[in-house]
Design a protein around this motif. Structure first.
Motif, PDB file in Angstrom:
ATOM      1  N   GLY A  38      -3.819   4.651   1.949  1.00 57.65           N
ATOM      2  CA  GLY A  38      -3.819   2.970   2.193  1.00 57.65           C
ATOM      3  C   GLY A  38      -2.475   2.578   1.951  1.00 57.65           C
ATOM      4  N   ALA A  39      -1.566   3.297   1.092  1.00 56.47           N
ATOM      5  CA  ALA A  39      -0.321   2.899   0.466  1.00 56.47           C
ATOM      6  C   ALA A  39       0.810   3.187   1.525  1.00 56.47           C
ATOM      7  CB  ALA A  39      -0.019   3.386  -0.845  1.00 56.47           C
ATOM      8  N   GLY A  40       0.599   4.558   2.006  1.00 52.16           N
ATOM      9  CA  GLY A  40       1.579   5.152   3.025  1.00 52.16           C
ATOM     10  C   GLY A  40       1.432   6.392   3.393  1.00 52.16           C
ATOM     11  N   SER A  41       2.342   7.061   3.932  1.00 51.82           N
ATOM     12  CA  SER A  41       2.118   8.578   4.181  1.00 51.82           C
ATOM     13  C   SER A  41       3.212   9.393   3.505  1.00 51.82           C
ATOM     14  CB  SER A  41       2.177   8.748   5.732  1.00 51.82           C
ATOM     15  OG  SER A  41       3.426   8.011   6.155  1.00 51.82           O
ATOM     16  N   ARG A  42       2.736  10.533   3.272  1.00 54.81           N
ATOM     17  CA  ARG A  42       3.735  11.437   2.348  1.00 54.81           C
ATOM     18  C   ARG A  42       3.933  12.674   3.338  1.00 54.81           C
ATOM     19  NH1 ARG A  42       4.962  11.694  -2.741  1.00 54.81           N
ATOM     20  NH2 ARG A  42       3.534   9.823  -3.512  1.00 54.81           N
ATOM     21  N   TRP A  43       5.334  12.892   3.566  1.00 58.46           N
ATOM     22  CA  TRP A  43       5.916  13.786   4.426  1.00 58.46           C
ATOM     23  C   TRP A  43       6.612  14.838   3.815  1.00 58.46           C
ATOM     24  CZ3 TRP A  43       4.452  13.160   9.590  1.00 58.46           C
ATOM     25  CH2 TRP A  43       3.768  11.972   9.790  1.00 58.46           C
ATOM     26  N   ARG A  44       6.555  16.017   4.392  1.00 58.18           N
ATOM     27  CA  ARG A  44       7.427  17.273   4.002  1.00 58.18           C
ATOM     28  C   ARG A  44       8.550  17.231   5.047  1.00 58.18           C
ATOM     29  NH1 ARG A  44       4.354  21.322   3.617  1.00 58.18           N
ATOM     30  NH2 ARG A  44       5.030  22.579   5.397  1.00 58.18           N
ATOM     31  N   ALA A  45       9.677  17.280   4.730  1.00 62.47           N
ATOM     32  CA  ALA A  45      10.808  17.354   5.524  1.00 62.47           C
ATOM     33  C   ALA A  45      11.003  18.819   6.057  1.00 62.47           C
ATOM     34  CB  ALA A  45      12.141  17.028   5.202  1.00 62.47           C
ATOM     35  N   PRO A  46      11.516  19.108   7.555  1.00 61.26           N
ATOM     36  CA  PRO A  46      11.699  20.397   7.946  1.00 61.26           C
ATOM     37  C   PRO A  46      12.816  20.985   7.475  1.00 61.26           C
ATOM     38  CG  PRO A  46      12.318  18.647   9.719  1.00 61.26           C
ATOM     39  CD  PRO A  46      11.654  17.956   8.492  1.00 61.26           C
ATOM     40  N   THR A  47      13.075  22.256   7.254  1.00 58.41           N
ATOM     41  CA  THR A  47      14.016  23.034   6.660  1.00 58.41           C
ATOM     42  C   THR A  47      15.373  22.679   7.115  1.00 58.41           C
ATOM     43  OG1 THR A  47      13.690  25.077   7.916  1.00 58.41           O
ATOM     44  CG2 THR A  47      12.602  24.707   5.603  1.00 58.41           C
ATOM     45  N   TRP A  48      15.358  22.304   8.327  1.00 57.78           N
ATOM     46  CA  TRP A  48      16.800  22.165   9.054  1.00 57.78           C
ATOM     47  C   TRP A  48      17.285  20.549   9.118  1.00 57.78           C
ATOM     48  CZ3 TRP A  48      11.975  23.499  11.481  1.00 57.78           C
ATOM     49  CH2 TRP A  48      11.569  22.513  12.257  1.00 57.78           C
ATOM     50  N   ARG A  49      16.539  19.898   8.121  1.00 61.75           N
ATOM     51  CA  ARG A  49      16.931  18.288   8.106  1.00 61.75           C
ATOM     52  C   ARG A  49      17.119  18.117   6.470  1.00 61.75           C
ATOM     53  NH1 ARG A  49      16.226  14.916  12.341  1.00 61.75           N
ATOM     54  NH2 ARG A  49      17.784  13.808  10.753  1.00 61.75           N
ATOM     55  N   ARG A  50      18.156  18.865   6.016  1.00 59.83           N
ATOM     56  CA  ARG A  50      18.660  18.576   4.769  1.00 59.83           C
ATOM     57  C   ARG A  50      18.842  17.238   4.528  1.00 59.83           C
ATOM     58  NH1 ARG A  50      22.960  20.616   1.274  1.00 59.83           N
ATOM     59  NH2 ARG A  50      23.908  19.880   2.849  1.00 59.83           N
ATOM     60  N   ASP A  51      19.269  16.373   5.543  1.00 59.08           N
ATOM     61  CA  ASP A  51      19.894  14.984   5.343  1.00 59.08           C
ATOM     62  C   ASP A  51      18.566  14.014   5.310  1.00 59.08           C
ATOM     63  OD1 ASP A  51      18.933  15.854   7.898  1.00 59.08           O
ATOM     64  OD2 ASP A  51      19.829  13.860   8.703  1.00 59.08           O
ATOM     65  N   CYS A  52      17.250  14.573   5.416  1.00 61.59           N
ATOM     66  CA  CYS A  52      16.271  13.771   5.182  1.00 61.59           C
ATOM     67  C   CYS A  52      15.515  13.977   3.923  1.00 61.59           C
ATOM     68  CB  CYS A  52      15.176  14.053   6.340  1.00 61.59           C
ATOM     69  SG  CYS A  52      15.911  13.147   7.827  1.00 61.59           S
ATOM     70  N   TRP A  53      15.642  13.197   2.789  1.00 63.79           N
ATOM     71  CA  TRP A  53      15.045  13.318   1.646  1.00 63.79           C
ATOM     72  C   TRP A  53      14.645  12.024   1.050  1.00 63.79           C
ATOM     73  CZ3 TRP A  53      18.227  11.498  -2.709  1.00 63.79           C
ATOM     74  CH2 TRP A  53      19.410  11.365  -2.315  1.00 63.79           C
ATOM     75  N   ARG A  54      14.806  10.963   1.560  1.00 63.85           N
ATOM     76  CA  ARG A  54      14.384   9.697   1.121  1.00 63.85           C
ATOM     77  C   ARG A  54      13.635   8.717   2.129  1.00 63.85           C
ATOM     78  NH1 ARG A  54      20.075   7.042  -0.172  1.00 63.85           N
ATOM     79  NH2 ARG A  54      20.167   7.566   2.235  1.00 63.85           N
ATOM     80  N   GLU A  55      13.056   7.988   1.656  1.00 67.82           N
ATOM     81  CA  GLU A  55      12.132   7.013   2.600  1.00 67.82           C
ATOM     82  C   GLU A  55      12.980   6.353   3.895  1.00 67.82           C
ATOM     83  OE1 GLU A  55      10.683   3.125   1.159  1.00 67.82           O
ATOM     84  OE2 GLU A  55       8.765   3.519   1.639  1.00 67.82           O
ATOM     85  N   ILE A  56      14.371   6.020   3.170  1.00 70.17           N
ATOM     86  CA  ILE A  56      15.134   5.195   4.252  1.00 70.17           C
ATOM     87  C   ILE A  56      15.510   6.439   5.325  1.00 70.17           C
ATOM     88  CG2 ILE A  56      17.257   5.540   3.105  1.00 70.17           C
ATOM     89  CD1 ILE A  56      16.305   2.423   4.836  1.00 70.17           C
ATOM     90  N   ASP A  57      15.631   7.751   5.195  1.00 68.47           N
ATOM     91  CA  ASP A  57      15.936   8.649   6.087  1.00 68.47           C
ATOM     92  C   ASP A  57      14.813   8.534   6.963  1.00 68.47           C
ATOM     93  OD1 ASP A  57      18.092   9.252   4.529  1.00 68.47           O
ATOM     94  OD2 ASP A  57      16.994  10.577   3.178  1.00 68.47           O
TER      95      ASP A  57
END
Lengths: 696, 337
Positions: free
Chosen positions: A329-348
């Motif tokens: 209900g609050a949201g979704s939790r995601w594991r970033a792909p290994t090739w996307r080191r630039d994605c580590w925050r919600e804003i990403d």
């Protein structure tokens, strides 16, 4: 990065035209540089931002295209047929410097026949601008351009001692690269060494001594992680940037290290023959730590201002390789792909959803509330100064803030601390931050004179740069954010014009007048001009403008003068030139922008001329003050008509000021008698204060 | 005064005017006669008009009538003479006629530099949207130029070859000539609380080799808005108004995703100019890390920022092919703006 559309089709089947592909890629973050047709193939050059190393390979771009056009993505799964003999039997790997190389892997192929590549491989590489070398080197390049992981193939027979060591370069060590040039190394750079010396510059380029040649049969294939800083130090320090260094500086997908190694070895075996030794020889630790990120419900709308359905958001993330761990209900939790080191925050995640959905979906008619805004004192001061100088016929110049030594030899009117120096120089030979604008304006004038431009009278408003002396700031080494900067930046308005002192002074006074700074004006601030000695100006032909305010120390706010012959000669100017420089940063606080002025008198004025004889040494400024004092409220204006000397008629050492006085009253028509009394008071004050006598 | 004497004055005036106008030979003579008889200040009719008040009240209406008749008659006579003169006058130039094609007395006007004009234009437009212009130092420390803008120590943007570092330091870190005006935004945010709308502008420095499109010193204008509830739609709306005011209402603006350390999401925006897309600048929502670095709560406020390269816009606006011309200071160039 150049993309071959034929190559791209290996991973994603697109029905869209090249132009449509280009347009979608452009609007989702891969800017378009050019498109060219090469044989039956199309080469699309795209600009990849530094945060997207995954798109420095065709698979990464294919993944973007697959998401944008909602097509499936197919990535090959390389399988190896390994021989019984172990790779470890032929090679050992050791990392001495994990900061330079966190992880290194080596595979071995034996019995390879080095030769030309098949035509399809030659063509693919040609489309993306890579020349074919041989079937082994071509495969390493192909796999790098496929997945973004750089590889290097060594001739195993030429690796001395059966081992490779990753270490820092040694002092004085040199290295001959495959381009057959020799480079001196520093300990900021990493090398791959064998038992005897460097065989590759880590992450940048292989060495000539171990390169794949026509007689090579056994190969060591390197796939490793190299740290961006040491790769950059080597690539920049030696001016030896390569496709490999470019990628390592941006940190490729750690998970691709092994994939690329298997893929290349399998391809070489297929194209060039040979047997793959069993296993892989590894050293170090491969750091793969993709982030887990919570995307709160509603967050996308809060940032973008539009609603994107949750299913669409999830489809985008899944298409890009994100893995949903939990959805509640609050949201979704995601594991970033290994090739996307630039994605580590919600804003990403928000940005990923936004760029795939397209910014054209965001409206551009959202109202913003009105808010009052006023011009600052500094802006108004600047604008008024500029208005006066433009009205007087001067053109605004823009000269460089950093100048060369010849221009900076003249002392600044604003302090004698030496100029600040920057590295590298702004342009060749110019590395000193200027303390005054005047030499730059002299230089600009000389440029105009040289091309025969008429009346090149120029002004400029810009900052100067003054190092605060340690004792004046008291705490130059203080690093608290609130500590005063060790650099002071006066805001200067300066001009250089043809003519003499009086021309420059008149112009400077006009600027001051426009700022409400007139001697004896309603404002409590007052400016006076005093003689001054400055290297830039001819001796005896220069003045400083001093601001006097009640309760404050007087301070220099400007200088005026005729430019010294040496400075003219240095700038290459022949005709005489006058100049002035004002410190707006010291004036802006004294400026009277909305003065309360008086209503002009309706009554007639009476004009009286007086001829005052004084000693040669008495400056006009003293007489002017005395006239002011003596004239009182009835003196409307005092104008200097003439200054003359004549030993016979005035006496030796004397001079005469012919002054025209305009007298007027606010209360009624002035009588001749009142006027006479005022003139007498003026003469008396001049006599008392300056020893002046009235010439009969 | 008796009405008879007044009428007699008018008669004399008409006769004298008629005689005088009959002798008029040129425009100057006509003007002289006009002033003498009908001049508003001291013409003879004016003098007679003053006599009107000397009439007894009952005579005044009649006096006024006579006065108006005389005035109309002389005015008509004057017009006749003028027509006579002009009718045959074109071929007969008068002695003091001037050659109207001679040059006027020159007035030497100065010129504001085209870069300054462009900056002022953007400032003006942004001021109408409530953005206040702010100013800050050009010699910066590493905190304001890099760290507070989420550019960490190992970032390539901090490489000594890509910046003008000074020998002077604040604490351990050498100072440098700022590479962007975002530094000013940090300084303002450190000292003020939202809501905030500012434009920072000024010189910035990057080691580029000077050529037709690059110069190691150039100017930036950067806007920043921090208010609760700010979205990408606000960013696009403000840039739309800037584009429309600057280039005209129908200009197309497009947004391409991009990457800047201090904004996220980040975009570059292009405007269609003369049939081509021209890169105008970068923009984005202020990165939460930047908001946190200046002590704002990223869950409480949000904002956007954008930046424009002034030289690029000015070059495009004025059709200047080589931006080095902006710094040559040739007055023959500057006087064109």
């Amino acid at each position: 990065m150049i993309i071959s559309t034929n190559w791209l089709a290996e991973y994603v089947s697109l029905s869209a035209s090249a132009d449509a592909l280009v347009e979608r890629l452009l609007l989702s973050g891969l800017n378009h540089e050019s498109t060219r047709t090469i044989g039956s193939d199309t080469a699309i050059e795209i600009e990849v931002t530094s945060n997207r190393p995954d798109c420095l390979g065709h698979i990464g771009v294919a993944r973007e295209a697959a998401v944008l056009f909602a097509r499936p993505l197919h990535i090959p799964d390389p399988r190896l047929q390994e021989a019984a003999v172990a790779a470890a039997a032929d090679i050992a790997v050791e990392i001495l410097e994990p900061q330079i190389c966190p992880f290194y892997s080596a595979r071995v192929l034996k019995g390879v026949r080095v030769g030309p590549s098949p035509q399809w491989l030659v063509d693919r590489l040609a489309t993306v601008g890579v020349a074919s070398v041989n079937n082994v080197v071509d495969v390493t390049n192909y796999v790098m351009l496929e997945c973004g992981q750089p590889l290097h193939a060594f001739d195993l027979a030429k690796i001395r001692g059966g081992r490779v060591i990753v270490r820092r370069a040694l002092p004085g060590e040199t290295f001959t690269a495959i381009n057959h040039k020799t480079y001196p190394l520093t300990d900021a750079m990493g090398v791959i060494a064998d038992a005897e010396g460097a065989v590759a510059l880590a992450g940048v380029m292989g060495g000539a001594g171990t390169e794949i040649a026509s007689d090579t049969t056994d190969i060591l294939l390197e796939s490793a992680q190299f740290a961006p800083l040491s790769v950059r130090a080597a690539a920049r320090g030696l001016v030896l940037a390569s496709a490999s260094s470019y990628r390592f500086e941006r940190v490729p997908d750690p998970a691709a290290v092994d994939w690329a190694s298997r893929r290349a070895v399998a391809m070489i075996a297929e194209i060039a023959g040979g047997h793959v030794s069993r296993g892989v020889v590894e050293a170090g630790h491969l750091k793969v730590s993709p982030a887990t990120i919570l995307l709160r419900n509603g967050r996308v709308a809060e940032v973008l201002g539009i609603e994107i359905p949750a299913e669409r958001q999830q489809a985008i993330l899944i298409g890009l390789g994100f893995v949903a761990e939990t959805v509640d209900g609050a949201g979704s939790r995601w594991r970033a792909p290994t090739w996307r080191r630039d994605c580590w925050r919600e804003i990403d995640l928000v940005e990923e959803i936004a760029r795939i959905e397209g910014y054209d979906k965001v409206p551009e008619n959202e109202p913003i509330a009105a808010r009052p805004v006023a011009e600052s004192a500094r802006e108004r001061t600047l604008r008024r100064a500029s208005e006066v100088l433009v009205a007087a016929g001067l053109c605004e110049a823009m000269t460089r803030s950093v100048v060369g030594a010849p221009l900076e030899v003249t002392a600044s009117p604003w302090g004698d601390t030496p100029p600040l120096v920057c590295a590298p120089p702004l342009v060749r030979g110019a590395d000193r931050l200027r303390r005054t604008l005047l030499p730059s304006l002299l230089e600009a004038r000389a440029v105009n004179v040289a091309v025969g431009a008429q009346r090149p009278d120029l002004f400029e408003t810009a900052r100067g740069y003054l190092a605060r002396s340690a004792d004046s700031s008291g705490q130059a080494s203080d690093d608290r954010p609130t500590a005063p900067s060790p650099v002071e930046e006066p805001l200067l308005v300066s001009f250089v014009i043809g003519g003499g002192f009086a021309s420059a002074k008149g112009l400077a006074e006009a600027v001051l007048e426009r700022l409400g700074l007139v001697a004896g004006a309603v404002s409590d601030a007052r400016v006076v001009v005093r003689p001054v000695v400055l290297d830039l100006f001819a001796p005896g032909r220069a003045g400083e403008i001093v601001l006097e305010r009640p309760g404050r120390a007087a301070e220099r706010v400007g200088v005026i003068g005729e430019v010294a012959a040496a400075a003219l000669a240095a700038a290459g100017l022949k005709d005489s030139v006058a100049a002035a420089e004002l410190r707006l940063d010291r004036l802006e606080f004294a400026v009277d922008m909305e003065p309360a002025r008086c209503r002009p008198s309706d009554f007639p004025a009476i004009e009286r001329d007086v001829n005052l004889i004084v000693d040669q040494a008495v400056p006009w400024g003293d007489i002017a003050t005395a006239i002011d004092d003596g004239g009182g409220v009835l003196l409307e204006e005092c104008r200097l008509v003439q200054v003359w000397t004549d030993a016979e008629r005035l006496g030796a050492g004397k001079k005469s000021f012919v002054v025209s006085l305009r007298l007027r009253s606010n209360a009624g028509t002035l009588s001749g008698e009142e006027a006479n009394r005022t003139v007498e008071a003026v003469v008396a004050a001049c006599g008392r204060q300056c020893g002046a006598v009235l010439r009969a | 005064m008796a009405i008879e004497s007044f009428v007699a004055e008018l008669e004399a005036f008409r006769e004298a005017a008629s005689e005088s106008l009959g002798r008029v030979a040129d425009g100057a003579g006509l003007e002289q006669a006009r002033i003498e008889f009908l001049g508003a200040r001291s013409g003879r009719l004016k003098a007679i008009q003053k006599l009107l008040s000397g009439l007894v009240a009952t005579d005044r209406p009649a006096g006024g009538r006579h006065f108006n008749e005389a005035k109309a008659a002389v005015t008509a006579l004057l017009a006749d003479v003028q027509e006579r003169l002009v009718g045959g006058g074109a071929a007969r130039p008068t002695a003091d006629a001037i050659d109207v094609t001679l040059p006027g007395d020159p007035v030497r006007l100065g010129h504001v530099h085209p870069i300054t004009q462009t900056i002022r234009r953007v400032q003006e437009i942004m001021a109408r949207l409530g953005f206040e212009s702010v100013d800050g130092p050009e010699v910066e420390d590493q905190w304001h130029n890099f760290e507070a803008l989420a550019i960490p120590a190992e970032h390539p943007a901090r490489d000594p070859l890509d910046n003008f570092y000074l020998a002077v330091a604040r604490g351990a870190d050498p100072l440098l000539l700022r590479s962007q005006t975002s530094t000013v935004q940090i300084r303002v945010m450190e000292n003020r609380r939202p809501p905030l709308r500012i434009v920072s502008l000024g010189r910035v420095y990057r080691p580029d080799t000077a050529d037709a499109t690059h110069y190691p010193m150039f100017h930036q204008v950067e806007g920043l808005l921090i208010e609760p509830g700010t979205t990408m739609a606000h960013l696009k709306s403000v840039l739309r108004q800037l584009a429309s005011s600057f280039l005209g209402g129908d200009v197309h603006v497009r947004y391409r995703p991009s990457f800047f350390p201090f904004t996220e999401p980040s975009v570059e925006f292009d405007m269609q100019w003369g049939g081509r897309w021209i890169e105008m600048g970068g923009a984005g929502m202020v990165d939460p890390a930047v908001l946190a670095a200046v002590g704002y709560d990223p869950d409480e406020v949000s904002g956007f920022a954008f930046g424009l390269g002034v030289e690029r816009i000015a070059a495009r606006r004025y059709g200047v092919a080589d931006i080095r011309d902006f710094y040559r200071n040739d007055v023959r160039f500057l006087r064109q703006f």
